[in-house]
Each structure stands twice: as structure tokens, then as C-alpha cells.
Design a protein around this motif. Sequence first.
Motif, PDB file in Angstrom:
ATOM      1  N   GLN A   1       0.589  -1.547   0.140  1.00 45.82           N
ATOM      2  CA  GLN A   1      -0.142   0.029  -0.451  1.00 45.82           C
ATOM      3  C   GLN A   1       0.953   1.222   0.053  1.00 45.82           C
ATOM      4  O   GLN A   1       0.306   2.612  -0.379  1.00 45.82           O
ATOM      5  CB  GLN A   1      -0.934  -0.338   1.079  1.00 45.82           C
ATOM      6  N   TYR A   2       2.210   1.303   0.894  1.00 45.29           N
ATOM      7  CA  TYR A   2       2.434   2.385   0.818  1.00 45.29           C
ATOM      8  C   TYR A   2       3.560   2.522  -0.202  1.00 45.29           C
ATOM      9  O   TYR A   2       3.928   3.858  -0.816  1.00 45.29           O
ATOM     10  CB  TYR A   2       3.662   2.689   2.242  1.00 45.29           C
TER      11      TYR A   2
ATOM     12  N   GLN B   1       2.942   5.119  -3.074  1.00 46.87           N
ATOM     13  CA  GLN B   1       2.579   6.382  -2.846  1.00 46.87           C
ATOM     14  C   GLN B   1       4.240   6.689  -3.053  1.00 46.87           C
ATOM     15  O   GLN B   1       4.323   7.960  -3.164  1.00 46.87           O
ATOM     16  CB  GLN B   1       2.771   6.703  -1.421  1.00 46.87           C
TER      17      GLN B   1
ATOM     18  N   ALA C   1       5.877   7.216  -6.707  1.00 46.92           N
ATOM     19  CA  ALA C   1       4.997   8.744  -7.187  1.00 46.92           C
ATOM     20  C   ALA C   1       5.671   9.969  -6.422  1.00 46.92           C
ATOM     21  O   ALA C   1       5.953  10.510  -7.255  1.00 46.92           O
ATOM     22  CB  ALA C   1       3.563   9.081  -5.937  1.00 46.92           C
ATOM     23  N   GLY C   2       5.678  10.334  -5.093  1.00 50.58           N
ATOM     24  CA  GLY C   2       5.989  11.061  -4.598  1.00 50.58           C
ATOM     25  C   GLY C   2       7.715  11.052  -4.340  1.00 50.58           C
ATOM     26  O   GLY C   2       8.487  12.302  -5.022  1.00 50.58           O
TER      27      GLY C   2
ATOM     28  N   CYS D   1      12.310   3.965  -5.957  1.00 47.34           N
ATOM     29  CA  CYS D   1      12.033   5.336  -6.157  1.00 47.34           C
ATOM     30  C   CYS D   1      12.694   6.152  -6.145  1.00 47.34           C
ATOM     31  O   CYS D   1      14.116   5.740  -6.650  1.00 47.34           O
ATOM     32  CB  CYS D   1      10.927   6.549  -5.122  1.00 47.34           C
TER      33      CYS D   1
END
Length: 509
Positions: free
Chosen positions: A16-17, A20, A23-24, A55
Motif C-alpha cells: 500500500q505504501y 505513494q 510517486a512522491g 523511488c
Amino acid sequence: MAAKTTLAENRAKIEQYRPQVAAGGVQNLINGIKVPAYSGRTFTTLTPIDNSVICEVAEGDASDIDAAAQAAADAFPAWAALSGKKRRDLLYNVADLIEKHAEEIALLETLDTGQPIRYMSAAAVRGAENFRFFADRAEGARDGLALPSDEHLNYTLRQPIGPVGVITPWNTPFMLSTWKIAPALAAGCTVVHKPAELSPITAQRLAELVLEAGIPPGVLNLVNGFGETAGKALTEHPAIKAIAFVGESATGSHIMRQGAPTLKRVHFELGGKNPVIVFADADLDRALDSTLFMIYSLNGERCTSSSRLLVERSVHDEFTARLAERANKIKVGDPFDPATEIGPLIHPDHWEKVNSYVGIGQAEGATLAAGGGCPAGLEKGNYIAPTLFTNASSGMRIAQEEVFGPFLTVIPFDDEDEALAIANSVDYGLTGYIWTQNVTRALKMSHHLDVGMIWVNSQNVRHLPTPFGGMKASGIGRDGGDYSFDFYMETKNIAIALGNHRIAKLGVG
Ligand code: NAD
């Protein structure tokens, strides 16, 4: 907490994390605003579990450091002038927020570092404890001494040194960052933090939570990037008054050189090759448990790990046989599994380094009693089996160099003097562990070991007011309790004449 849940639950949560975070990405955070690097450049952070990209991370350099140092300098006067009580309240807010997000922090830390969730859950909570511990001391941080002489009342007080730089390594990055940043903020310093490029994710969470807690923009700034560019620029910046650094000894030398023109105050927590010394009269069961824990927990990627076992010859064979049996049973695997005891090492390059010492130990003639190489089925990640070399001698590289992995070198000894000589034969001097029932021997050994911290009949149990730090190539300075304030603050002496002491008269003929 994540450690108490199952592998499937932890995996579901991290999935779930992850979108995010992907993307960030990880940005810099300067003067309260999340920003990309001025250059626009980024680099990737990988998960050691399968080396897939988590990321993109802002690749800060000297211009980003300059902006962050300026923000820290601008924020300093107001933050330093705030009452200790107000600073305490704000730091308590940070601790509360860390606890509120402890599960998320632990899961992200495991993803980014490969450290087993069973340890990362505790490390996140310890981060909150660090904030509360130093928050409670913020009001008294400026207190000094009264040192009256016959004709003067001398008294000392401490005041924050100014904006400081904090440079942290990739092992347990969240906990270590709080250990450095919390006392700096409690003292009244403002901070520019440069986290390690290999595990930057939770540093961003910490900077966000500090802002959310109500700490003004500019008090904690975050610049990501590489050591040779962003880190170097931070150590050279004239607005930065001190550098708190945790990392390799060689990097400490660079930082000292880089900081020389601006006369930086430095505090260094560096590498270790720590001895655990087991005498035949010790409680061997407890010594065995502690030895295993202190080298194989946290993937062996821990500065205070007991990476050299010095064991009295009369119990050597039995003790090492039991050690090998237990080492072979340690569970290596997915760090999100609460049952996992060793996860993957931080990066493929680090895996290569650690595994290269298996060949080195064999070539040097020590006996490979357990481990070496990647366990079957785990080839996608940076996994290494807990490794044990016995029958080593103290001149070998595996007995001298910091491997920084789940890698233990065993050296037999015959008496106290030989144990001391072997223990002190390395460049490092961080910690030592002594196992014996003989109190005189324990005291004698403790007084003669060239290390900064000693545990007798104990694993490493931190008590936050005690001094933490090493001798020789393991560091300069101490932190913990009031020692941290001595580093982050200037001590000023004020002398007030109590009467008409004699003042020599010049120019009166
Ligand atoms: P490292 O020295 O390679 O890097 C640490 C940090 O320094 C990183 O943020 C890096 O970017 C930065 N850096 C690198 N070169 C720099 C330069 N020229 N100028 C300024 N900054 C620079 O260490 P690492 O590999 O990340 O961490 C592992 C090491 O840390 C081990 O040696 C370990 O023993 C040590 N460590 C010590 C303690 C302690 O308390 N003594 C605690 C944890 C880790």
C-alpha cells in the motif's frame, strides 16, 4: 506493531505504501518546503530484498546545501531564543507523531535497508524515546557551574553553537538520525541533515513529522545526495558550525580535512572491530546467546557488533561447535517476515565486499565453520548466510578489518594478557564485551581495553544518559545525555568581581 503481524500482512501493508513512495519520491526539504534538487538530477534507491527500484531521490549538491545552510542560519536566532520549555513541548510533539507513524516508519525502513522487521519496529519506537529523552533535558541544557574564587563569582552557561550539519550512514538510519538530531534541536541548534544515499526514505518522513509537530520551517532541513558532493559541501559550508558524523573511519578523515578551513567542530562515530572475550569460567550459555545476538542481529551491519570472538582455549572447541550449530539455524529470509533473523545486506556492492571476506579467510588459513555465500532460493536479494570462521589468528585480515555483515571471526587465547593483547591489536576501539565470573579479572580487563564502551556479562544495552563513542579509529567525542549538549553548545564563563580586587595602574608615572 508490524513485528507482531504476519509476513502476508506486512507485505500487504508495504504494497500500500510503495506506490505513494514511488510517486512522491524523496525530495529535499529546505525552509519547510519539499523541493527537488536545483540541478533537477535524481538517483534511485533500491530495496535490498530484490534490488528493484523503490523511488527516485533528489540528488542535492553544493547549491542545495547552500540554500539549506542559509535557511538553518536564518531560523537559528528565533529557535535558540525559544524557552527550553517550549522546545521541550515541540520535541514531545515529534515523539508523539513518530509513535503514531511507527508502523509505517518500520515498514519503510525494512523496505529501504533490508533490516528485519522484528528489529525495525523497536528502532522506530526508540526514535521517539530519543526525542523524549532530550526534550526532557532541553530546559536544563544551558545550565552551568558556579566556580567562585576569592574575588570573583565565576559562573558558566551553555548556549547553542549555531546551525549544525548531521551526516548519517545507511544502517538503522531512522534511529541514528533521531539520536543526532533530537539533542541538536533540544540544545537550540538548527540542523541540515544529509542522510546516506543508500537508505534515504525515512529521513524524509522524519523531516515531515518535525514540521507537522509545529517546529518552525528552517529548523530542520534535509538535503539528499552523495557524500563526495552534498556531504562535502555541508562540511565546508561557513554557516555550519559543527558536524555530527556517523560512518566509516576513512570518511571521518575526509570530513576533518574538508572542515579544517572553516574550523568545524566535529563529533565522529566511526567503525569498529569489537571483541567479545569469553573466559572458561563464564556463564557460557548466556555468553553464547549474547555473542550470537551481537554479531548476527541487524544483519551484522552495526557499529557495535561483536565481530571478533576471543575465547579461552580450554572451552574453544565446545563453544565454537555450539556457535556453529546455532549460526546454521539462524533464519535468513524476507525481512518482512517477523520470524526472519537476518535479512538482505544493504546493496549488491556491500554483499560483494562481505562475501569477499569468505575467500580472504579461507586463503588466510582460518576454518570456515558456518555460512558464506547466498542461501539457496534467495539469489534475487543481497542475502548472505551467517558466517563463522574459527581458528583465526589476530594478524589475519578477517581479524583486523571491519566486514560490517553477519561475519564472526573466532580467535583462541590462553590467558588474560594474551586476550588483552589480541583485543587491543586492531586500529579500532569502539566497544568490548567481557564474559567471566571473576570480578577482579573483569575490572582489570575493563581498565586495560582500549575501547570507549564495555559491557561485562551483558550484551549491548543502551542507557541513554551514558557516554557513547569510541577510541582510536572508532571516533572522536562522546554523545548521550549531557555529552551531546557539550558538543552542540558553547560553554561560556562569566566572571563578576565581588569587590575591589587589585587592578594594576599603568600610565600613572
Ligand atoms: P560512509 O562513511 O560511507 O557514509 C556515511 C555518510 O557519510 C553518508 O551519508 C555519506 O554520503 C557521507 N559521506 C561520504 N563521503 C563523504 C565526504 N567526503 N564528506 C561528507 N560526507 C560524506 O559510511 P556507511 O557505509 O554509510 O556506514 C557504515 C559505517 O558507519 C561503518 O563503518 C560503521 O561502523 C559506521 N557506523 C558507526 C557507528 C558508531 O556509532 N560508531 C554507528 C553506525 C555506523
